[in-house]
Scaffold this motif. Sequence first.
Motif, PDB file in Angstrom:
ATOM      1  N   SER A  53       0.789  -1.243  -0.105  1.00 32.48           N
ATOM      2  CA  SER A  53       0.043  -0.053  -0.215  1.00 32.48           C
ATOM      3  C   SER A  53       0.827   1.266  -0.006  1.00 32.48           C
ATOM      4  CB  SER A  53      -0.933   0.072   1.153  1.00 32.48           C
ATOM      5  OG  SER A  53      -0.139  -0.151   2.315  1.00 32.48           O
ATOM      6  N   ARG A  54       0.484   2.260  -0.455  1.00 33.80           N
ATOM      7  CA  ARG A  54       1.127   3.478  -0.725  1.00 33.80           C
ATOM      8  C   ARG A  54       0.130   4.705  -0.190  1.00 33.80           C
ATOM      9  NH1 ARG A  54       4.843   3.844  -5.466  1.00 33.80           N
ATOM     10  NH2 ARG A  54       5.082   1.811  -6.012  1.00 33.80           N
ATOM     11  N   SER A  55       0.766   5.954   0.389  1.00 34.47           N
ATOM     12  CA  SER A  55       0.055   7.007   0.599  1.00 34.47           C
ATOM     13  C   SER A  55       0.675   8.164   0.357  1.00 34.47           C
ATOM     14  CB  SER A  55      -0.120   6.846   2.199  1.00 34.47           C
ATOM     15  OG  SER A  55      -0.902   7.930   2.712  1.00 34.47           O
ATOM     16  N   GLU A  56       0.150   9.319  -0.034  1.00 32.04           N
ATOM     17  CA  GLU A  56       0.628  10.715  -0.340  1.00 32.04           C
ATOM     18  C   GLU A  56       0.869  11.375   1.017  1.00 32.04           C
ATOM     19  OE1 GLU A  56       1.565  11.826  -3.084  1.00 32.04           O
ATOM     20  OE2 GLU A  56       1.439   9.887  -3.941  1.00 32.04           O
ATOM     21  N   ASP A  57      -0.083  10.982   2.222  1.00 38.89           N
ATOM     22  CA  ASP A  57       0.151  11.600   3.231  1.00 38.89           C
ATOM     23  C   ASP A  57       1.377  11.388   4.117  1.00 38.89           C
ATOM     24  OD1 ASP A  57      -0.403  12.853   5.875  1.00 38.89           O
ATOM     25  OD2 ASP A  57      -1.541  11.248   6.501  1.00 38.89           O
TER      26      ASP A  57
ATOM     27  N   ARG B   1       1.264   8.829   7.207  1.00 34.83           N
ATOM     28  CA  ARG B   1       0.678   7.586   7.027  1.00 34.83           C
ATOM     29  C   ARG B   1       1.612   6.960   6.294  1.00 34.83           C
ATOM     30  NH1 ARG B   1      -1.495   3.287   8.168  1.00 34.83           N
ATOM     31  NH2 ARG B   1      -2.738   2.095   6.438  1.00 34.83           N
ATOM     32  N   ALA B   2       2.324   7.570   5.348  1.00 34.81           N
ATOM     33  CA  ALA B   2       3.437   7.060   4.407  1.00 34.81           C
ATOM     34  C   ALA B   2       4.629   6.337   5.567  1.00 34.81           C
ATOM     35  CB  ALA B   2       3.932   7.690   3.515  1.00 34.81           C
TER      36      ALA B   2
END
Length: 152
Positions: free
Chosen positions: A24-28, A31-32
């Motif tokens: 999974s990935r996140s721009e935040d 969260r990343a």
Amino acid sequence: MAAHPSAATALRPKVWIEHERRSSRSEDPERALQLQLDAVVSSHDLDLLVIADSDGAPVEMSGDPDLGMELAQFAAASFRKAAEARTYATSRGFVVVAPLQTPVRTFVIAAQGRFAIPDPQGFTRALRGVERILKDGLFVQCEAPLPLATKA
């Protein structure tokens, strides 16, 4: 002749890349950072992985929160004594501590393994991933719920 979408093209199955290393990935950035730490902890059999500021306040951690607070304070104290990467044998296992310099500020990253010294490859992976995420710094996006200072 104009191209029109058909039902067959609109309902194509997704193509999954079999060897994608990230689940999974996140721009935040927050969260990343959490995803990065969780991935390193699970894949390298660590008990704790903590990022702290130089005062000992944890920025992010993966593992037991109470033990993470103690590890963050230990990492900051050891960083103040010697600002270089070190490995320690403690009563709770083995701890690796390293400084993490970003353009905004200096952090300390610490990994704890109960029965063995944390894998250097996993620790380096965590260090590089955290550097990449923190390169621009973490910023609070909203105001504090209570005033931080009041007039007397």
